[in-house]
Each structure stands twice: as C-alpha cells, then as structure tokens.
Design a protein around this motif. Sequence first.
Motif, PDB file in Angstrom:
ATOM      1  N   VAL A   3      -3.256  11.273   5.634  1.00 26.39           N
ATOM      2  CA  VAL A   3      -3.254  10.669   4.274  1.00 26.39           C
ATOM      3  C   VAL A   3      -3.110   9.171   4.354  1.00 26.39           C
ATOM      4  O   VAL A   3      -3.776   8.404   3.643  1.00 26.39           O
ATOM      5  N   GLY A   4      -2.267   8.705   5.238  1.00 22.64           N
ATOM      6  CA  GLY A   4      -2.077   7.276   5.410  1.00 22.64           C
ATOM      7  C   GLY A   4      -3.343   6.597   5.857  1.00 22.64           C
ATOM      8  O   GLY A   4      -3.691   5.501   5.385  1.00 22.64           O
ATOM      9  N   LEU A   5      -4.018   7.241   6.809  1.00 22.32           N
ATOM     10  CA  LEU A   5      -5.290   6.666   7.292  1.00 22.32           C
ATOM     11  C   LEU A   5      -6.329   6.592   6.171  1.00 22.32           C
ATOM     12  O   LEU A   5      -7.068   5.619   6.055  1.00 22.32           O
ATOM     13  N   ILE A   6      -6.352   7.667   5.355  1.00 21.09           N
ATOM     14  CA  ILE A   6      -7.310   7.671   4.214  1.00 21.09           C
ATOM     15  C   ILE A   6      -6.984   6.554   3.243  1.00 21.09           C
ATOM     16  O   ILE A   6      -7.877   5.822   2.768  1.00 21.09           O
ATOM     17  N   LEU A   7      -5.702   6.356   2.928  1.00 24.57           N
ATOM     18  CA  LEU A   7      -5.301   5.297   2.005  1.00 24.57           C
ATOM     19  C   LEU A   7      -5.628   3.927   2.568  1.00 24.57           C
ATOM     20  O   LEU A   7      -6.080   3.016   1.853  1.00 24.57           O
ATOM     21  N   ILE A   8      -5.398   3.792   3.876  1.00 19.97           N
ATOM     22  CA  ILE A   8      -5.736   2.515   4.517  1.00 19.97           C
ATOM     23  C   ILE A   8      -7.234   2.277   4.436  1.00 19.97           C
ATOM     24  O   ILE A   8      -7.703   1.156   4.157  1.00 19.97           O
ATOM     25  N   LEU A   9      -8.028   3.349   4.619  1.00 19.21           N
ATOM     26  CA  LEU A   9      -9.494   3.223   4.567  1.00 19.21           C
ATOM     27  C   LEU A   9      -9.955   2.838   3.166  1.00 19.21           C
ATOM     28  O   LEU A   9     -10.805   1.963   2.995  1.00 19.21           O
ATOM     29  N   VAL A  10      -9.383   3.510   2.158  1.00 19.37           N
ATOM     30  CA  VAL A  10      -9.749   3.181   0.762  1.00 19.37           C
ATOM     31  C   VAL A  10      -9.389   1.746   0.440  1.00 19.37           C
ATOM     32  O   VAL A  10     -10.169   1.000  -0.174  1.00 19.37           O
ATOM     33  N   ALA A  11      -8.198   1.341   0.862  1.00 16.40           N
ATOM     34  CA  ALA A  11      -7.782  -0.037   0.595  1.00 16.40           C
ATOM     35  C   ALA A  11      -8.695  -1.018   1.295  1.00 16.40           C
ATOM     36  O   ALA A  11      -9.057  -2.074   0.751  1.00 16.40           O
ATOM     37  N   ALA A  12      -9.087  -0.647   2.519  1.00 11.17           N
ATOM     38  CA  ALA A  12      -9.986  -1.525   3.268  1.00 11.17           C
ATOM     39  C   ALA A  12     -11.340  -1.645   2.576  1.00 11.17           C
ATOM     40  O   ALA A  12     -11.933  -2.729   2.492  1.00 11.17           O
TER      41      ALA A  12
ATOM     42  N   ALA B 185     -11.934  -1.201  -0.643  1.00 10.91           N
ATOM     43  CA  ALA B 185     -11.749  -1.976  -1.881  1.00 10.91           C
ATOM     44  C   ALA B 185     -11.673  -3.455  -1.590  1.00 10.91           C
ATOM     45  O   ALA B 185     -12.286  -4.289  -2.277  1.00 10.91           O
ATOM     46  N   LEU B 186     -10.889  -3.792  -0.526  1.00 14.64           N
ATOM     47  CA  LEU B 186     -10.799  -5.199  -0.151  1.00 14.64           C
ATOM     48  C   LEU B 186     -12.132  -5.731   0.316  1.00 14.64           C
ATOM     49  O   LEU B 186     -12.521  -6.868   0.021  1.00 14.64           O
ATOM     50  N   GLY B 187     -12.868  -4.861   1.018  1.00 16.21           N
ATOM     51  CA  GLY B 187     -14.188  -5.288   1.463  1.00 16.21           C
ATOM     52  C   GLY B 187     -15.140  -5.531   0.304  1.00 16.21           C
ATOM     53  O   GLY B 187     -15.882  -6.500   0.293  1.00 16.21           O
ATOM     54  N   LYS B 188     -15.085  -4.605  -0.699  1.00 14.85           N
ATOM     55  CA  LYS B 188     -15.940  -4.769  -1.878  1.00 14.85           C
ATOM     56  C   LYS B 188     -15.569  -6.020  -2.650  1.00 14.85           C
ATOM     57  O   LYS B 188     -16.437  -6.781  -3.097  1.00 14.85           O
ATOM     58  N   LEU B 189     -14.259  -6.253  -2.780  1.00 16.52           N
ATOM     59  CA  LEU B 189     -13.797  -7.449  -3.487  1.00 16.52           C
ATOM     60  C   LEU B 189     -14.246  -8.700  -2.763  1.00 16.52           C
ATOM     61  O   LEU B 189     -14.717  -9.661  -3.397  1.00 16.52           O
ATOM     62  N   ALA B 190     -14.109  -8.645  -1.431  1.00 16.12           N
ATOM     63  CA  ALA B 190     -14.541  -9.811  -0.664  1.00 16.12           C
ATOM     64  C   ALA B 190     -16.040 -10.027  -0.800  1.00 16.12           C
ATOM     65  O   ALA B 190     -16.519 -11.151  -0.922  1.00 16.12           O
ATOM     66  N   TYR B 191     -16.802  -8.921  -0.813  1.00 13.26           N
ATOM     67  CA  TYR B 191     -18.261  -9.025  -0.947  1.00 13.26           C
ATOM     68  C   TYR B 191     -18.645  -9.634  -2.289  1.00 13.26           C
ATOM     69  O   TYR B 191     -19.492 -10.517  -2.376  1.00 13.26           O
ATOM     70  N   ILE B 192     -17.947  -9.129  -3.333  1.00  4.20           N
ATOM     71  CA  ILE B 192     -18.257  -9.650  -4.680  1.00  4.20           C
ATOM     72  C   ILE B 192     -17.949 -11.129  -4.766  1.00  4.20           C
ATOM     73  O   ILE B 192     -18.739 -11.928  -5.282  1.00  4.20           O
TER      74      ILE B 192
END
Length: 593
Positions: A21-30, A32-39
Amino acid sequence: MSGKGTKRSWHLSFCKRSLSVGLILILVAALALGKLAYIQLFDGKSMAQAAAAGRTVPHTIKAQRGRILDVNGRVLAQSLERYNIIGDPEAAASFIPINCTKRTGSDCHSIKGHPVGADGAAGVARLLAPSLGMNAMELGGKLSVPGRYVVLAKRVTPEVKRSIDKLGLQGIITAELSSERTYPHPDLMGALIGGIDDSGKGVAGIEQMENRRLTGTDGYTVYQQGMLGQEIPGTMTRQRNPVNGKDVRLTIDQDVLWYVRQALKSGCQNYHADWALAVVQDTRTNEILALADTDDYQAGSDQAKVNSSRAVAETFEPGSVGKTISAAGMLQEQAHSMTDRFTVPDHITLDNQQYKDSFNHGDEHWTLAGILQNSSNVGMVMAGQNYPDQKRYDYLTRFGIGQVSALGLPGESKGLLTSPQTWDRRTRNTVLFGQGYATNAVQLTNAVATLANKGVRSDQTIIRGQGAVKAHQVRVVDEKVAAEVMNAMESVSEKYDKTVKVEGYRIAAKTGTAEVADSSGRLSGIVSDWVGILPADDPRFVITVVLKNPHSSAGIFGGVTAGPIFAQIGEFLMQKYQVPTSQPRTDAIPVTW
C-alpha cells in the motif's frame, strides 16, 4: 512452536501488505507530482489559455435605429436609449448585504438609511424594487428561479439604470442596452409612418419601406468575465463599435400635414362624411408635402401595422375629374379642339345604352371647354365618337392611371384599369367621364400635376434626397394641349366661385362625383372629389380632396363638399409659402356658342 510460527507468519503478511500500500501511495504521489510538474513546465500555457477562453465571452452592442424626420428636420420617429434589467438568480441566492457603518463608507447596502433585513433573493428584491417601481415580493419571486438569467424589467430609462448602478448589486443585476421607438406625433401620420416589430424591424409604412436605411449594424465587445458575470478589468480582447441606422428625411411638412388633417376632420364633420383624405403635391419638384386622412391610427400601434395609408390604399372611380384626361387625349390626337361646338341634351342613347347628365337641362350650346365646365357626361360621350377605344386606354395609362406610383409605400393599390378588349358597350363610354376604372388619390393627383407641368408626367417622391427632381419625365401631351385643358379647368373653378375661392389667386380644377359599392356590392355609396391647381397662372401646388358619402344642404357633389376643403387648404398654403397673387385672367376659352 506452532503457535509462535502462525503469529510470526501473520506479522510477515501484514508487513508485506503495508509495504505494498505504501508503494502504491508513493507511486500515485509520484505520478501526481509528475503531472503537476509537466503542467507547470510544459502545458501551463495551454491550460491557462483554455481557462481564459472559458471566461471570455462576446457581448453585443446594439445599434440605434435611424430617425424619421419631416422636410424641416422635425422628428416624426426616433429610438430612445433604454435598458433591459437582467438578474442572476444563482448569484442572488448567495447575496449577503453589508450593513452600513462608519467603517464601510459607501460600500454597503441600505434602504433609506435602514438595514436591508434579508439575505438572498429577498434582500436583492428589497434593494431593487424602489428603483423599478415594482413589488418586492413579486421581484423576489422572479429572482428565485433556477438559472443565471432572468429579465426583470424591459426598456427602463437611463435614469433608472443609473439609480440601479448605485445599489451595489454588480454581478447580480446587470443592464443590457436596448431602445424604444417613439413617435412624438403618433396620430399625425399613423399608418403612413407604420411601425416596427419586437425585433426592431419595420413592418409597415415608411418604417418598412425605409427599413434597410433605418437599420444599423450591431457592434460587439469580447472580454473575460468573473464568477458573477462582471467584466474583469483589462481583459477586453476585441471590440467593434455599432453603426447606427441613417436618418430618413421626408418631403412631408409637419405643419402642412397638421393643417390639412384638421381641415379634413372639420370637413368630415360638417358634411357628415364617412372619411376624408387629401394629397398636397409641389408641382415644381413633384414632392408630396402632405398625405393625410381622417383615420385615427397611432403610429407604432397594431392598427398602424396592419392598415395602409388611405391615400394610397383606397381606390375609387374618380368621376368627372377623369374628363380632363379624356379631353387632353382628344386634343392631342386632334380629334377635337377646345372651341369645337356641340349641341348637348341632358341624355343620350348610344348602342342601346343611355347616358345622363347629373342635372336636367334642355339642348345646350357648349364648346368642348363648356362641356368640361358643366361636367356633362353626355357631352363627353358625343365628343368621344371619333376617339378610338385604344386611345382612350392609352391616355389613361400615360397619365398614370392603373399603375403603382413611384412612392413605393407599402399597401399602395394600383387601382383597376382593364384593357379595351374587355370593355363592353357601356364601359367604353363611361371611361370618358371617369367611371369604369378605379384609381387612388396619389395617382389622380399626379395625373392633374401632369397638366400643371405643361404635359410632362414625373415620378412623385416622399423621401427627400432620393433621385433627381422630376426624375423619369415622360411627355404625355404637348404644352399647348395642357394649357388649353387648364384653361377649361379654370372656367370650372369660376363656376364654383361662391363656394370655392382663395382670395387673390386663380384656380384650375375639376370636380368629381361617382357611385361606389358598399360591403354588399350594391352601388349605394358616393365618392366626391376635387382636384385643383393653385395658382392657375403659375402652378405651385396640386391639391386633391376626397370624401366618402358626404351630405350637405347644397348637395353631395365635389364642388360643394370637397371643394370648400380644398379652398381652406389652398389659402393656408398661399400664406405659408408667401406665393405671389395671380395676374387677372384674360385668355378664357369660350364655353358657349
């Protein structure tokens, strides 16, 4: 051992699940951060543009309709600045008034110095109702519907709009520019002016005829708007100013029209007529100075929109006025001269058809000029025996009978003139004295104006500045012929000198009386008319007066009913335009032998 092993295994499984679960949350956060950075780094500009585009809206700026003016520039129709008051129910629902204190200054809400006392649509309604003169409860109901657009009031004045601007309801209440078509003298021109529909389009009268010129081109502005619909300062991207419609100046003189209408109403009352109408035409320019009737239609009203000016729509047999056209044709074709002698009884039978004069008399020794002066039907039938049917028809059409005029007014009737091949034994002779065909007042006026203009027929106009003066000129008869017919018409006027007189001025005129059909088709009605040229020795005006079913102690004939109204109008025109008085008449053609 077994118990410890099971417990250890359970802890190991729980750790693995937690790690997953932790790995999944880290992946989702990553992600989201990647999408935000892309935008932010790559797609920020396009996203901002999309957001701006969503807020950017075009707004129409309405063009004003042009004015209708009389010949002197006085306003007959105009559009005044008005506003439609628009409410945003969604924004009204979230309205919370700001009570006025020393700290708020003017940025607050109050009603005559007191708190509003309500939130939401009810509060907005309480603030707005006094400015609109509406009931607050009713206004609150209008503002309590779903949606973001509701019309609260239409066509309010700029003063009302300014008072609303001071209420502090920006974003909730807006004003859309509109207009109101007004007619300063609505009863003066009625159906002649006509009216417009709800969209502002001319649908009758001059409003319709000149709609293209009167109609402007709307403008627009494009800007970004906030959550409450207000313009965001500095965001306007495009703008085109509206182009207002052009003014239309008529040849109608308001003073003349008013006087003519008063004379008609008075005459209609004096002679107990059903209606009356009149046309005043300037012989020098062929401009119409007055086109009046006794109908009480208000310009812009529903009645004005569905009825046409009676002067162009009403058709009738001209009666003896038509004898001037027949006489002119006979002279032009050299079938007769004005001095030709006739022995005229009061009745005659021809092709088993009997024709009578309007009064009993013995055998009279009249010239052709005398036949016109005494308005003898029998004399015209006698004179017409060597005047072919085709020529009778040709000269009627050359004088404009049975043809739509150049005025272009909606609802104009061209009258009725059938071809000579369809004439029966009676009609071929009745057309000689103004029966068996129908015309309207403007046609008849221009036919007589042709004689005043030395035998040349020109297009009439009611719009100042359209076309050259006396455009489309057509010579109908020779100048000498026109002068001789006018000479005989002047003898007609002298016969009525006691009832139709303009002191100091010579008149050339012709009277007419004809039977007309009633609603059942029976010939039970009478039309009496008088068409005159004034002054006869130097023509300036042609005036036509027509009455339906007149009655007077002196009779029903045009000379004793329509004639006096003509004289009243003529006297006014001579004074208004300071027309020089006439020279004495010295060249009268003999009327007897």
